[in-house]
Design a protein around this motif. Structure first.
Motif, PDB file in Angstrom:
ATOM      1  N   VAL A 130      23.222  61.422  64.434  1.00 39.53           N
ATOM      2  CA  VAL A 130      22.894  61.424  65.859  1.00 39.53           C
ATOM      3  C   VAL A 130      22.652  59.971  66.264  1.00 39.53           C
ATOM      4  O   VAL A 130      21.988  59.219  65.542  1.00 39.53           O
ATOM      5  CB  VAL A 130      21.659  62.322  66.129  1.00 39.53           C
ATOM      6  CG1 VAL A 130      20.430  61.876  65.364  1.00 39.53           C
ATOM      7  CG2 VAL A 130      21.354  62.401  67.617  1.00 39.53           C
ATOM      8  N   PHE A 131      23.237  59.550  67.358  1.00 36.89           N
ATOM      9  CA  PHE A 131      23.020  58.184  67.834  1.00 36.89           C
ATOM     10  C   PHE A 131      21.676  58.132  68.553  1.00 36.89           C
ATOM     11  O   PHE A 131      21.485  58.810  69.561  1.00 36.89           O
ATOM     12  CB  PHE A 131      24.155  57.740  68.758  1.00 36.89           C
ATOM     13  CG  PHE A 131      25.506  57.635  68.079  1.00 36.89           C
ATOM     14  CD1 PHE A 131      25.610  57.488  66.702  1.00 36.89           C
ATOM     15  CD2 PHE A 131      26.675  57.664  68.834  1.00 36.89           C
ATOM     16  CE1 PHE A 131      26.857  57.391  66.079  1.00 36.89           C
ATOM     17  CE2 PHE A 131      27.926  57.566  68.223  1.00 36.89           C
ATOM     18  CZ  PHE A 131      28.016  57.438  66.839  1.00 36.89           C
ATOM     19  N   HIS A 164      31.614  51.910  65.077  1.00 26.86           N
ATOM     20  CA  HIS A 164      32.420  53.056  65.498  1.00 26.86           C
ATOM     21  C   HIS A 164      33.902  52.718  65.640  1.00 26.86           C
ATOM     22  O   HIS A 164      34.724  53.619  65.716  1.00 26.86           O
ATOM     23  CB  HIS A 164      31.877  53.623  66.812  1.00 26.86           C
ATOM     24  CG  HIS A 164      31.803  52.611  67.926  1.00 26.86           C
ATOM     25  ND1 HIS A 164      31.052  51.452  67.834  1.00 26.86           N
ATOM     26  CD2 HIS A 164      32.374  52.579  69.156  1.00 26.86           C
ATOM     27  CE1 HIS A 164      31.167  50.765  68.960  1.00 26.86           C
ATOM     28  NE2 HIS A 164      31.968  51.422  69.774  1.00 26.86           N
ATOM     29  N   PRO A 224      26.555  51.892  68.637  1.00 27.48           N
ATOM     30  CA  PRO A 224      25.580  52.968  68.447  1.00 27.48           C
ATOM     31  C   PRO A 224      24.549  52.636  67.356  1.00 27.48           C
ATOM     32  O   PRO A 224      24.889  52.098  66.297  1.00 27.48           O
ATOM     33  CB  PRO A 224      26.444  54.158  68.015  1.00 27.48           C
ATOM     34  CG  PRO A 224      27.830  53.834  68.461  1.00 27.48           C
ATOM     35  CD  PRO A 224      27.943  52.344  68.378  1.00 27.48           C
ATOM     36  N   ASP A 261      27.344  63.149  66.452  1.00 25.34           N
ATOM     37  CA  ASP A 261      27.904  61.958  67.100  1.00 25.34           C
ATOM     38  C   ASP A 261      28.890  61.244  66.186  1.00 25.34           C
ATOM     39  O   ASP A 261      29.802  60.561  66.652  1.00 25.34           O
ATOM     40  CB  ASP A 261      26.788  61.006  67.516  1.00 25.34           C
ATOM     41  CG  ASP A 261      25.942  61.561  68.650  1.00 25.34           C
ATOM     42  OD1 ASP A 261      26.487  62.341  69.458  1.00 25.34           O
ATOM     43  OD2 ASP A 261      24.755  61.234  68.734  1.00 25.34           O
TER      44      ASP A 261
END
Lengths: 169, 169
Positions: free
Chosen positions: A25-26, A79, A138, B21
């Motif tokens: 989870v970011f 990313h 992120p 994510d």
């Protein structure tokens, strides 16, 4: 040498398995002055610009107490990096090294780590010096840095005669 | 204080968003002498036992060259940890701190980091000193440790009069 995603002489890619062994989870994003990979520094500099770690809800309460420390470990997600390049040729000269022996952003799990200096905390935002990533990268985690366990001033780079190594495979 | 997963006075959980994510691939596993959380040390010790990082295919070629370094950063996944506890009471006394100001395994992304000493490499296995996790913990990444960027021997713990902090929120 910065590049987009071409393969160089001697490099090796593998078939990337599905990356679903666990999910991330970011928890926020990193705001930096760098808008393209060509201008982004290769390592964070302790005399670099102040950058901002913006924490998203519902994680904002988790920053309580971070200002107890002069330095933090910041963990973030690269990313834009490819993940399948196991042998890499940083100098593009046919000589290769494994992804785990490089600080390259290209790795099976493109997790980056920077040791930063904390300057101040304002609301949901930490002002820090020492990250090396694109704007809007992120954020995954923040941890306190402890000199007792994390600082190895005499860590060496180079071949070590006292090391038993079998690289015959 | 080691615990299973109970909530203590003053602690705060949040509704955990779906952790999708980004996705992780487990690149190997860590073999240690510790079979339960109650016996696992809280931090890796530089005088601790030799543990083994076993790399899975197709990632084994990525270890080429790791024996160039005396020390490595090992990044792993604390697969048994809950992720939703943003305020924690390490001493179970009603005083809380945020997950990002603790090295607790309980955090939104339970990523752990240890700076280890590399003893030897044999086939797909790295022998290291300094991890602090259960046997069979999933491995995420290995990076070279650079004293120039990663070692901050004068990092401090405690409140800093020279720090501008707004914790009024």
């Amino acid at each position: 040498m910065v590049r987009e995603s071409e393969i160089r002489d001697g490099e090796l890619t593998v078939d990337m398995p599905p990356a679903r062994d666990a999910g991330l989870v970011f928890i926020g994003r990193i705001r930096t002055p760098w808008k393209s990979r060509l201008e982004t520094p290769r390592q964070g500099r302790h005399d670099g610009p102040v950058c901002r770690l913006e924490i998203f809800e519902p994680w904002v309460p988790a920053i309580k107490g971070v200002d107890f420390y002069t330095n933090l470990e910041v963990i973030y997600w690269l990313h834009l990096s490819r993940r399948d390049l196991v042998l890499q040729s940083p100098k593009n000269n046919g000589n290769t090294r494994g992804a785990f022996s490089l600080r390259s952003p290209v790795r099976p799990n493109p997790i980056a780590l920077a040791v930063v200096e904390l300057r101040k905390v304002e609301g949901n935002t930490l002002h820090v010096v020492g990250v090396d990533c694109l704007d809007n990268t992120p954020l995954l985690d923040i941890k306190p840095y402890f000199a007792s366990t994390d600082s190895i001033p005499d860590a060496r780079v180079g071949w070590h005669a006292d090391r038993k190594t079998d690289t015959s495979r």
